[in-house]
Write a protein that holds these residues in place. Structure first.
Motif, mmCIF file in Angstrom:
data_model
loop_
_atom_site.group_PDB
_atom_site.id
_atom_site.type_symbol
_atom_site.label_atom_id
_atom_site.label_comp_id
_atom_site.label_asym_id
_atom_site.label_seq_id
_atom_site.Cartn_x
_atom_site.Cartn_y
_atom_site.Cartn_z
ATOM 1 N N ASP A 1 0.880 -1.170 0.000
ATOM 2 C CA ASP A 1 0.000 0.000 0.000
ATOM 3 C C ASP A 1 0.916 1.218 0.000
ATOM 4 O OD1 ASP A 1 -2.171 1.658 0.157
ATOM 5 O OD2 ASP A 1 -2.685 1.186 2.224
ATOM 6 N N TRP B 1 -4.356 -3.821 -8.513
ATOM 7 C CA TRP B 1 -3.233 -3.659 -7.588
ATOM 8 C C TRP B 1 -2.061 -4.550 -8.003
ATOM 9 C CZ3 TRP B 1 -5.001 -3.013 -1.832
ATOM 10 C CH2 TRP B 1 -4.069 -2.251 -1.132
ATOM 11 N N TRP C 1 -4.586 2.681 -1.386
ATOM 12 C CA TRP C 1 -6.043 2.690 -1.215
ATOM 13 C C TRP C 1 -6.364 3.654 -0.072
ATOM 14 C CZ3 TRP C 1 -9.325 -2.335 -1.779
ATOM 15 C CH2 TRP C 1 -10.670 -2.065 -1.550
ATOM 16 N N ALA D 1 -14.004 2.489 -3.364
ATOM 17 C CA ALA D 1 -12.586 2.747 -3.087
ATOM 18 C C ALA D 1 -12.082 3.982 -3.819
ATOM 19 C CB ALA D 1 -11.743 1.543 -3.496
ATOM 20 N N LEU E 1 -8.398 5.145 -5.193
ATOM 21 C CA LEU E 1 -7.077 4.573 -5.442
ATOM 22 C C LEU E 1 -6.105 5.602 -6.016
ATOM 23 C CD1 LEU E 1 -8.352 1.320 -7.224
ATOM 24 C CD2 LEU E 1 -8.060 1.713 -4.765
#
Length: 207
Positions: A20, A137, A149, A173, A175
């Motif tokens: 992430d 991802w 995220w 979400a 992103l």
């Protein structure tokens, strides 16, 4: 199509190397249209309940990105009250809205008819969208592109920014995509000892 042991090793390496990515790690380098298209196309190959393909994507322009960032900043300040027992929370960089090259908002298109497989588990459509996000991802990681995220956002506020009707769509979400200075060898929150890594045995429910 049959895959080789080497293919499996590569897939496992990509999965294990997914991170992430936050704003303190993005660099000023543009993602090509070709690579962005490849990332989005990978989402289309995700499994979806009843082959409903309920994912929808908004490529965020600069004006709306600024609005999302302002909303995040307010939400983050408020969230600090929930983690007063963990002072490190105040120092964390938890987004890369401005620093990343591309922002994408992901929505779930609510069904207007009965969907096969969704009769009793209504949220399986939303879970399908999450599968699409994971495809994005992993594909980005395979291209050495980072993804973050951002979840400290209020769906109602995000819908207002994008002028999205919640009757038709549900926000899933936000992103952030971009090239990075590096990919950490371990997840950042693991390195910071925010939580202890769980082993497989701890994740098995023995009933």
């Amino acid at each position: 199509m049959n895959f080789t042991k080497k293919d499996l090793e590569t897939l496992n390496q990509i999965i294990a190397s997914r991170r992430d990515v936050r704003g303190n790690n993005f660099i000023n380098k543009k993602i090509s249209k070709k690579k962005l298209t490849a990332i989005l196309n990978s989402a289309l190959h995700a499994p979806s309940v009843g082959y409903s393909q309920p994912w929808r994507f908004v490529i965020v322009d600069d004006e709306k990105r600024e609005k999302v960032y302002k909303h995040f900043s307010k939400s983050f300040e408020k969230s600090k009250l929930r983690f007063r027992d963990k002072p490190i929370y105040n120092t964390l960089k938890l987004e890369g809205i401005k620093e990343s090259n591309i922002n994408i908002a992901v929505y779930y298109k609510k069904p207007t008819k009965n969907v096969l497989g969704q009769t009793y588990m209504k949220r399986s459509g939303e879970y399908s969208v999450v599968c699409a996000i994971l495809n994005m991802w992993l594909t980005a990681r395979a291209m050495n592109i980072g993804m973050g995220w951002v979840s400290i956002l209020k769906p109602k506020k995000v819908n207002k920014i994008f002028d999205i009707d919640k009757k038709d769509y549900k926000f899933i979400a936000y992103l952030c995509f971009g090239y990075t200075k590096e990919f950490y060898d371990e997840p950042e929150l693991k390195k910071l000892k925010w939580e202890k890594e769980k082993q497989l045995q701890e994740c098995l429910l023995n009933k």
